[in-house]
Scaffold this motif. Structure first.
Motif, PDB file in Angstrom:
ATOM      1  N   TRP A   1       8.264   5.115  -2.179  1.00  0.00           N
ATOM      2  CA  TRP A   1       7.168   4.598  -1.343  1.00  0.00           C
ATOM      3  C   TRP A   1       6.021   4.059  -2.177  1.00  0.00           C
ATOM      4  N   LYS A   2       6.002   4.372  -3.473  1.00  0.00           N
ATOM      5  CA  LYS A   2       4.983   3.763  -4.352  1.00  0.00           C
ATOM      6  C   LYS A   2       5.249   2.267  -4.519  1.00  0.00           C
ATOM      7  N   ASP A   3       6.547   1.896  -4.494  1.00  0.00           N
ATOM      8  CA  ASP A   3       6.911   0.480  -4.687  1.00  0.00           C
ATOM      9  C   ASP A   3       6.760  -0.337  -3.402  1.00  0.00           C
ATOM     10  N   ILE A   4       6.932   0.327  -2.257  1.00  0.00           N
ATOM     11  CA  ILE A   4       6.954  -0.379  -0.961  1.00  0.00           C
ATOM     12  C   ILE A   4       5.529  -0.480  -0.405  1.00  0.00           C
ATOM     13  N   ASP A   5       5.162  -1.683   0.042  1.00  0.00           N
ATOM     14  CA  ASP A   5       3.809  -1.846   0.605  1.00  0.00           C
ATOM     15  C   ASP A   5       3.750  -1.440   2.080  1.00  0.00           C
ATOM     16  N   TRP A   6       4.815  -1.818   2.849  1.00  0.00           N
ATOM     17  CA  TRP A   6       4.740  -1.606   4.303  1.00  0.00           C
ATOM     18  C   TRP A   6       6.066  -1.139   4.871  1.00  0.00           C
ATOM     19  N   PHE A   7       5.980  -0.206   5.811  1.00  0.00           N
ATOM     20  CA  PHE A   7       7.145   0.186   6.617  1.00  0.00           C
ATOM     21  C   PHE A   7       6.989  -0.489   7.976  1.00  0.00           C
ATOM     22  N   VAL A   8       7.946  -1.333   8.331  1.00  0.00           N
ATOM     23  CA  VAL A   8       7.880  -2.038   9.617  1.00  0.00           C
ATOM     24  C   VAL A   8       9.091  -1.622  10.463  1.00  0.00           C
ATOM     25  N   PRO A   9       8.913  -0.606  11.313  1.00  0.00           N
ATOM     26  CA  PRO A   9      10.021  -0.181  12.170  1.00  0.00           C
ATOM     27  C   PRO A   9      10.110  -1.050  13.412  1.00  0.00           C
ATOM     28  N   HIS A  10      11.292  -1.064  14.027  1.00  0.00           N
ATOM     29  CA  HIS A  10      11.427  -1.686  15.343  1.00  0.00           C
ATOM     30  C   HIS A  10      10.418  -1.024  16.297  1.00  0.00           C
ATOM     31  N   GLN A  11       9.938  -1.777  17.267  1.00  0.00           N
ATOM     32  CA  GLN A  11       8.895  -1.283  18.169  1.00  0.00           C
ATOM     33  C   GLN A  11       9.485  -1.015  19.554  1.00  0.00           C
TER      34      GLN A  11
ATOM     35  N   LYS B   1       1.670   7.543   6.045  1.00  0.00           N
ATOM     36  CA  LYS B   1       1.247   7.059   7.386  1.00  0.00           C
ATOM     37  C   LYS B   1       0.535   5.708   7.311  1.00  0.00           C
ATOM     38  N   ASP B   2      -0.270   5.513   6.245  1.00  0.00           N
ATOM     39  CA  ASP B   2      -1.047   4.271   6.175  1.00  0.00           C
ATOM     40  C   ASP B   2      -0.192   3.056   5.799  1.00  0.00           C
ATOM     41  N   LYS B   3       1.106   3.294   5.523  1.00  0.00           N
ATOM     42  CA  LYS B   3       1.987   2.156   5.223  1.00  0.00           C
ATOM     43  C   LYS B   3       2.820   1.734   6.436  1.00  0.00           C
ATOM     44  N   ALA B   4       2.728   2.488   7.538  1.00  0.00           N
ATOM     45  CA  ALA B   4       3.535   2.180   8.723  1.00  0.00           C
ATOM     46  C   ALA B   4       2.780   1.221   9.633  1.00  0.00           C
ATOM     47  N   LEU B   5       3.419   0.114   9.975  1.00  0.00           N
ATOM     48  CA  LEU B   5       2.774  -0.902  10.826  1.00  0.00           C
ATOM     49  C   LEU B   5       3.396  -0.883  12.216  1.00  0.00           C
ATOM     50  N   ASN B   6       2.550  -0.810  13.241  1.00  0.00           N
ATOM     51  CA  ASN B   6       3.008  -0.852  14.631  1.00  0.00           C
ATOM     52  C   ASN B   6       2.245  -1.921  15.408  1.00  0.00           C
ATOM     53  N   THR B   7       2.910  -2.461  16.428  1.00  0.00           N
ATOM     54  CA  THR B   7       2.226  -3.402  17.339  1.00  0.00           C
ATOM     55  C   THR B   7       2.626  -3.135  18.788  1.00  0.00           C
ATOM     56  N   ILE B   8       3.421  -2.094  18.991  1.00  0.00           N
ATOM     57  CA  ILE B   8       3.944  -1.849  20.348  1.00  0.00           C
ATOM     58  C   ILE B   8       2.813  -1.669  21.360  1.00  0.00           C
ATOM     59  N   MET B   9       1.654  -1.195  20.905  1.00  0.00           N
ATOM     60  CA  MET B   9       0.503  -0.992  21.793  1.00  0.00           C
ATOM     61  C   MET B   9       0.146  -2.288  22.538  1.00  0.00           C
ATOM     62  N   TRP B  10       0.305  -3.420  21.873  1.00  0.00           N
ATOM     63  CA  TRP B  10      -0.161  -4.700  22.431  1.00  0.00           C
ATOM     64  C   TRP B  10       0.949  -5.604  22.950  1.00  0.00           C
ATOM     65  N   TYR B  11       2.182  -5.384  22.498  1.00  0.00           N
ATOM     66  CA  TYR B  11       3.269  -6.282  22.903  1.00  0.00           C
ATOM     67  C   TYR B  11       4.421  -5.572  23.607  1.00  0.00           C
ATOM     68  N   GLY B  12       4.416  -4.231  23.657  1.00  0.00           N
ATOM     69  CA  GLY B  12       5.585  -3.516  24.165  1.00  0.00           C
ATOM     70  C   GLY B  12       6.775  -3.758  23.251  1.00  0.00           C
ATOM     71  N   ASN B  13       7.965  -3.575  23.818  1.00  0.00           N
ATOM     72  CA  ASN B  13       9.187  -3.799  23.050  1.00  0.00           C
ATOM     73  C   ASN B  13       9.644  -5.240  23.251  1.00  0.00           C
ATOM     74  N   THR B  14       9.578  -6.045  22.218  1.00  0.00           N
ATOM     75  CA  THR B  14      10.059  -7.434  22.296  1.00  0.00           C
ATOM     76  C   THR B  14      11.410  -7.564  21.582  1.00  0.00           C
ATOM     77  N   THR B  15      12.107  -6.454  21.464  1.00  0.00           N
ATOM     78  CA  THR B  15      13.511  -6.388  21.008  1.00  0.00           C
ATOM     79  C   THR B  15      13.732  -7.142  19.682  1.00  0.00           C
ATOM     80  N   ALA B  16      14.508  -8.212  19.671  1.00  0.00           N
ATOM     81  CA  ALA B  16      14.842  -8.878  18.396  1.00  0.00           C
ATOM     82  C   ALA B  16      13.612  -9.481  17.714  1.00  0.00           C
ATOM     83  N   ALA B  17      12.518  -9.611  18.456  1.00  0.00           N
ATOM     84  CA  ALA B  17      11.320 -10.260  17.895  1.00  0.00           C
ATOM     85  C   ALA B  17      10.374  -9.285  17.208  1.00  0.00           C
ATOM     86  N   THR B  18      10.566  -7.961  17.383  1.00  0.00           N
ATOM     87  CA  THR B  18       9.488  -7.039  16.997  1.00  0.00           C
ATOM     88  C   THR B  18       9.135  -7.075  15.508  1.00  0.00           C
ATOM     89  N   VAL B  19      10.142  -7.199  14.645  1.00  0.00           N
ATOM     90  CA  VAL B  19       9.848  -7.094  13.202  1.00  0.00           C
ATOM     91  C   VAL B  19       9.022  -8.289  12.697  1.00  0.00           C
TER      92      VAL B  19
END
Ligand code: ACO
Length: 352
Positions: free
Chosen positions: A270-280, A297-315
């Protein structure tokens, strides 16, 4: 050697914002009614999913999935500084295609103005929420083998016209939103193993297929589409069906394993990785994955709060959202892990 590199990124969501407290009053045309149409509420949706709002297309305007894909693609092409004519392959992931066949990628190709006798290869892939990682694995393989030089990879979903706006369908309906994300993946000459796409892994377990599905038609029957005349429509055929708890548990378990595997196989930490982008799909799933896989925790990015699940588009949508906010930057290293219907899942590590 030839490596596959993300040359540009773009996303698009329709302008209409639908807040949780509007949802109970919407009819199936998404028009607010005076009386409740669905027994649900903001508190339940926030507590169980983390979702606050999502975007819906204007149903009356006749928008299609390929229209959403077009907007995201144009933005990705502009970001990459690539003319649409240079694209020699389109890979489009969606579970909400424009029509049954042909696939949505050919409609996108036409809308981009690059159809015709010399038109590029067009693939539709059907891996639902795992579409982006599956598509990136294909794009990476095509480019490394020298088959294609510039691949347009798009995830696009128009969910809102295929959801059950009644209490019967509330468990699924509240989760989904409309949107699209795209990347241009191109060939570069480089021996630097930390450049471009570093790793992809795609997996599936077909025994989970009936835990999350949408029939629409049944090819074993004639006619393949049958609506019950007394009930006006057959809900199982018309709307997505989900065994939510089972999907939740499989999502957490497989996303944790896939994330750890990506690090093991590449020798990265995780020192090498800047961001964790999971499916939403659900903020609670992502929080559990962060906890069990011991992701900062500060490397995990979420957007589900604003877009819900947009399936293939989330990443791509999530990366682009946080790039516009100034957090994600060119050159950052992303580890993305996805899980969806099938069951399908996978992970990828790539530099932006
Ligand atoms: N509003 C209010 N109440 C609701 C709603 C709603 N929208 N939906 C369900 N409920 C009720 C249920 O009827 C149930 O009531 P009961 O206890 O009286 O029977 C209660 O809330 C609890 O329902 P559960 O289904 O047990 O709720 P759960 O905590 O499992 O949350 C959820 C449901 C959010 C759907 C969760 O299971 C989930 O996120 N599952 C995974 C989704 C996912 O990851 N999908 C994969 C990607 S999607 C793709 O690939 C297409």
């Amino acid at each position: 050697m030839i490596r596959a590199k993300i040359l540009g990124l773009g996303s698009y969501v329709p302008p209409r914002v639908v807040r949780n407290d509007e949802i109970p009053f919407l009819d199936d045309q998404h028009v607010p009614q005076e009386t409740r149409q669905t027994e649900t509420n903001d508190e339940w949706i926030r507590a169980r999913t983390g979702i606050e709002e999502r975007r819906y297309v204007d149903t009356a305007a006749g928008v299609t999935t390929s229209d959403l894909a077009l907007e995201a693609s144009r933005r990705a092409l502009e970001d990459a500084g690539v003319d649409a004519k240079e694209i020699d392959c389109i890979i489009l992931g969606t579970l909400s295609p424009d029509i049954h066949f042909p696939g949505t990628a050919v409609f996108l190709q036409s809308k981009l103005g690059i159809d015709g006798e010399d038109g590029c290869a067009c693939y539709d892939i059907r891996q639902q929420c795992s579409g982006f990682v599956y598509g990136l694995e294909m794009a990476d393989a095509f480019i490394r083998t020298g088959k294609y030089r510039k691949v347009l990879l798009v995830g696009a979903e128009l969910h809102s016209n295929a959801l059950d706006f009644t209490t019967r369908g509330r468990d699924v309906m509240v989760l989904f939103g409309d949107g699209a994300g795209a990347v241009v993946v191109g060939a570069v000459e480089s021996d630097d193993e930390r450049e471009g796409v570093l790793y992809t892994h795609a997996a599936a377990d077909g025994s989970g297929a009936w835990n999350l599905y949408l029939k629409v038609f049944d090819i074993s029957k004639s006619p393949i589409v049958h609506y019950d005349a007394t009930a006006k429509l057959d809900a199982e055929q018309q709307y997505p069906q989900m065994v939510g708890k089972k999907v939740f548990l499989h999502a957490v378990r497989n996303m944790v394993v896939a994330t750890n595997r990506a690090l093991e196989k590449t020798g990265l930490t995780w020192k090498d990785i800047d961001w964790f982008v999971p499916h939403q799909a659900n903020l609670r799933i992502n929080e559990a994955v962060v906890e069990y896989a011991e992701i900062p925790k500060d490397k995990a990015l979420n957007t589900i709060m604003w877009y819900g699940n947009t399936t293939a588009a989330t990443v791509p949508l999530t990366i682009d959202h946080w790039r516009k906010e100034g957090r994600v930057k060119k050159g950052d290293l992303v580890l993305s892990t996805v899980f969806g219907a099938g069951f399908t899942w996978g992970s990828a590590i790539f530099r932006l």
